[in-house]
Enzyme design. Sequence first.
Site, mmCIF file in Angstrom:
data_model
loop_
_atom_site.group_PDB
_atom_site.id
_atom_site.type_symbol
_atom_site.label_atom_id
_atom_site.label_comp_id
_atom_site.label_asym_id
_atom_site.label_seq_id
_atom_site.Cartn_x
_atom_site.Cartn_y
_atom_site.Cartn_z
ATOM 1 N N LEU A 18 -20.315 -52.652 -37.917
ATOM 2 C CA LEU A 18 -20.005 -52.358 -39.321
ATOM 3 C C LEU A 18 -18.584 -52.801 -39.654
ATOM 4 O O LEU A 18 -18.329 -53.405 -40.691
ATOM 5 C CB LEU A 18 -20.191 -50.862 -39.600
ATOM 6 C CG LEU A 18 -19.930 -50.448 -41.049
ATOM 7 C CD1 LEU A 18 -20.856 -51.192 -42.012
ATOM 8 C CD2 LEU A 18 -20.082 -48.944 -41.241
ATOM 9 N N SER A 437 9.799 -49.231 -31.858
ATOM 10 C CA SER A 437 9.148 -50.526 -31.738
ATOM 11 C C SER A 437 9.780 -51.537 -32.689
ATOM 12 O O SER A 437 10.257 -51.188 -33.762
ATOM 13 C CB SER A 437 7.654 -50.397 -32.035
ATOM 14 O OG SER A 437 7.464 -49.867 -33.319
ATOM 15 N N ARG A 519 -11.314 -48.917 -39.751
ATOM 16 C CA ARG A 519 -10.407 -48.671 -38.636
ATOM 17 C C ARG A 519 -11.016 -47.706 -37.625
ATOM 18 O O ARG A 519 -11.473 -46.619 -37.977
ATOM 19 C CB ARG A 519 -9.081 -48.139 -39.151
ATOM 20 C CG ARG A 519 -8.183 -47.666 -38.073
ATOM 21 C CD ARG A 519 -6.703 -47.943 -38.320
ATOM 22 N NE ARG A 519 -5.920 -47.317 -37.250
ATOM 23 C CZ ARG A 519 -5.677 -47.896 -36.088
ATOM 24 N NH1 ARG A 519 -6.113 -49.117 -35.844
ATOM 25 N NH2 ARG A 519 -4.998 -47.270 -35.156
ATOM 26 N N ASP A 603 8.687 -38.937 -28.864
ATOM 27 C CA ASP A 603 7.969 -38.939 -30.140
ATOM 28 C C ASP A 603 6.921 -37.838 -30.173
ATOM 29 O O ASP A 603 6.106 -37.726 -29.257
ATOM 30 C CB ASP A 603 7.253 -40.286 -30.341
ATOM 31 C CG ASP A 603 8.241 -41.427 -30.554
ATOM 32 O OD1 ASP A 603 9.286 -41.191 -31.190
ATOM 33 O OD2 ASP A 603 7.951 -42.550 -30.093
ATOM 34 N N GLU A 609 -0.663 -32.652 -36.767
ATOM 35 C CA GLU A 609 -2.117 -32.857 -36.799
ATOM 36 C C GLU A 609 -2.895 -31.799 -36.050
ATOM 37 O O GLU A 609 -4.053 -31.564 -36.326
ATOM 38 C CB GLU A 609 -2.451 -34.188 -36.125
ATOM 39 C CG GLU A 609 -2.283 -35.345 -37.014
ATOM 40 C CD GLU A 609 -2.859 -36.591 -36.361
ATOM 41 O OE1 GLU A 609 -2.220 -37.607 -36.526
ATOM 42 O OE2 GLU A 609 -3.922 -36.516 -35.707
ATOM 43 N N HIS A 698 6.128 -48.899 -44.303
ATOM 44 C CA HIS A 698 4.719 -49.134 -44.651
ATOM 45 C C HIS A 698 4.587 -50.154 -45.776
ATOM 46 O O HIS A 698 3.489 -50.535 -46.150
ATOM 47 C CB HIS A 698 4.049 -47.827 -45.064
ATOM 48 C CG HIS A 698 4.048 -46.813 -43.961
ATOM 49 N ND1 HIS A 698 3.358 -47.002 -42.796
ATOM 50 C CD2 HIS A 698 4.677 -45.629 -43.819
ATOM 51 C CE1 HIS A 698 3.547 -45.970 -41.992
ATOM 52 N NE2 HIS A 698 4.348 -45.129 -42.592
#
Length: 759
Positions: A18, A437, A519, A603, A609, A698
């Site tokens: 998909l 990064s 994703r 981190d 979450e 972003h």
Amino acid sequence: MVTTHNLGFPRVGARRELKFAQEAFWKGQITEDELQITGAGLRRRHWHSQQRLSRVPVGDFSFYDQVLDMSFTLGNLPERLNDTEGSELDRYFRVARGRSGHESACCGVQAGEMTKWFDTNYHYIVPEFHQNTRFQLKADRLIEQITEARAQGLAPKPVIIGPVTYLWLGKTKDEHDRLSLLESLLPVYSKLLDVLAAHGVDWVQVDEPALVTDLDADWRHAFSLAYHHLKTSAPKLLVTTYFGELRENLQLACELPVAGLHLDAISAPQEVARVVDWLPPHKQLSLGIINGRNIWRTDLEKTLDWLEPVHEKLGGRLWLAPSCSLLHVPVDLSSEEKLDPEIRNWMAFATQKLDELNTLATALNHGRAAVQKSLVESTVAINSQKTSERVHNASVQARLKDVRPALGQRQSPYPDRIAIQQQKLGLPRFPTTTIGSFPQTRDIRQTRLQFHKGELTEADYNARIREHVRHCITEQEALGLDVLVHGEAERNDMVEYFGEQLDGYAFSQFGWVQSYGSRCVKPPILFGDISRPKAMTVEWTRYAQSLTEKPLKGMLTGPVTILNWSFVRDDQSRQESCLQLALAIREEVLDLEASGVRIIQIDEAALREGLPLRQSDWKSYLDWAIDAFRIAANGVRDETQIHTHMCYSEFNDIIEAIARMDADVITIETSRSDMELLDAFRGFQYPNDIGPGVYDIHSPNIPDSEQIRSLMIKAAERIPVERLWVNPDCGLKTRQWEEVRPALRSMVAAARELRESIQ
Ligand code: GLN
Ligand code: ZN
């Protein structure tokens, strides 16, 4: 006879078919018809895998998100779509992701907001409401799929999101209370049920997971109101709840005037007996007895031990299902060829979970003897997992026993140690740094991929990564940053990188789970006691430090984030697993310190979450999660500076826990909130150093130094200047060097101006 059913099947396909079709459609490489054919093919295949169930879910398939599908079914589309052209699917993708794809940027609209689906890692498109929202039924998608399933000879059970949860999931764009829309929403649901009845549907699954959350009186009342309105005998309604305990909503759920209730017996095992007692005798009870959120086999015999008496009581009123939709697990274990066979034998993906369900139903219907072979197999696997030396490591266990709170205590309080650190590090005011990064160029990805495929020797791979590190250091020196990083070129993912080096972790080849849209993520599998055979990051960090006089910041992922982004053990608590991870990270921290690294960042991107759905459970989670972080981080000497980083923007309700981490420096995402986010830190009088993000990574936009300076001035109104750092919102790996260079140049320039102007 026991009825078997499933709440939903993973839709991406065993090989992410998909995803590839969606993305090809968005790029204009395939037509809408071709995409529809792929969708229909996947539905057919997935129903085929579920054909032994008494009823298969219909409407669980989605081209992007099931909540967005529901918005379309209810005709609740944002007004900004009104003037756009194209097919229904074009309009659908425009809400999902801003544009349909094969069209130019001209036709784009603002995408719908995306947020996390309860406490899972799946993200849905938030329904938008305003005072004048009008609903209008559009049931063709559902009806077509019902016809498809019937053509396969199956009994379809349409899946819809219930009216109260639908409102609960959405947001009002004005001050209006969204519950007031219930009155105009319910007639559309009634109409939908009528249409389904007209198409011969006998049962509808109505998802109401909002019932496992904290609800005030108005929301609870809405449930009674809604289901009294929808009271119908054709079709019958099965209200499903999952992801948690019903608690004070249990009676409400049992008393709703519907024909059946589904309870998640995996997350609420202690509520089964009460629901069995309280449920009126004319109602069906569906029990979710297979874990739909994890990848381990079910202990079938143990499940039967408690299920048989329930069956005896309920007889034909008992339905069996996985605890929730199987959307949250990978499709099929049988494609996994590289997993260690012993560990693989402990697992069950969606397809295997449905086999387990059938086995349990057969055992209830015809006695355990009828499925003797499967039961034995299950018990052998469960016992092998329970006793395996791969899972249990005596030395890890012994170390856990030694854990004392003092392990999480820094030597001196922050004011004392920051003075020592400042003296040793000699940094200017407003020190500049980055989050870890740097751009992951094609060349870097290629290097890792070739090594992974065996096309590069280890020596060649190391030499190439060293080149990337050297380049990254040269760039940072030229930019004039104060605290440098090595750039993370060797890391594919901030959790996987550590998981791969820790004992107790396994990795699947195709264990993809949908995160949002196209994703998917492949969570590492934490199966055993965690230990660290050798240092994981020291070599790269030391190499990077050898290239510069400036202090270099070592970069680690924290225990809570590693835990929250993995499939975890279910034979011990998350707290215990987290503590084991913390001890392993602590060793790494101490090794880094011993190798001369003076600043270490740990981190914790996923700390928030993990917050439980119920506020009353937050404290206990935050207690052990923060304890784990402290144990990982705080074994260092006073002069070693600990940083942590978090990339979200809600701190108000957890600021106390954040402060208890006692990191010397915390860097956070703030640029989009115009520094208002820092009010939480000011209000609480957060005591340590803070680096509020001043570059929104972003976005492709490049901030100029004036924008950054004005953000920092706003920060300085809230936080004493001697405690402020200057840094981007998050890591730079998704950006291009062409963007990163000028943005960081602006950042460094702004910091220099601030040093001059603010005394
Ligand atoms: N150190 C990581 C990076 O820079 C942090 C990523 C994150 O916060 N998600 O990429
Ligand atoms: Zn981040």
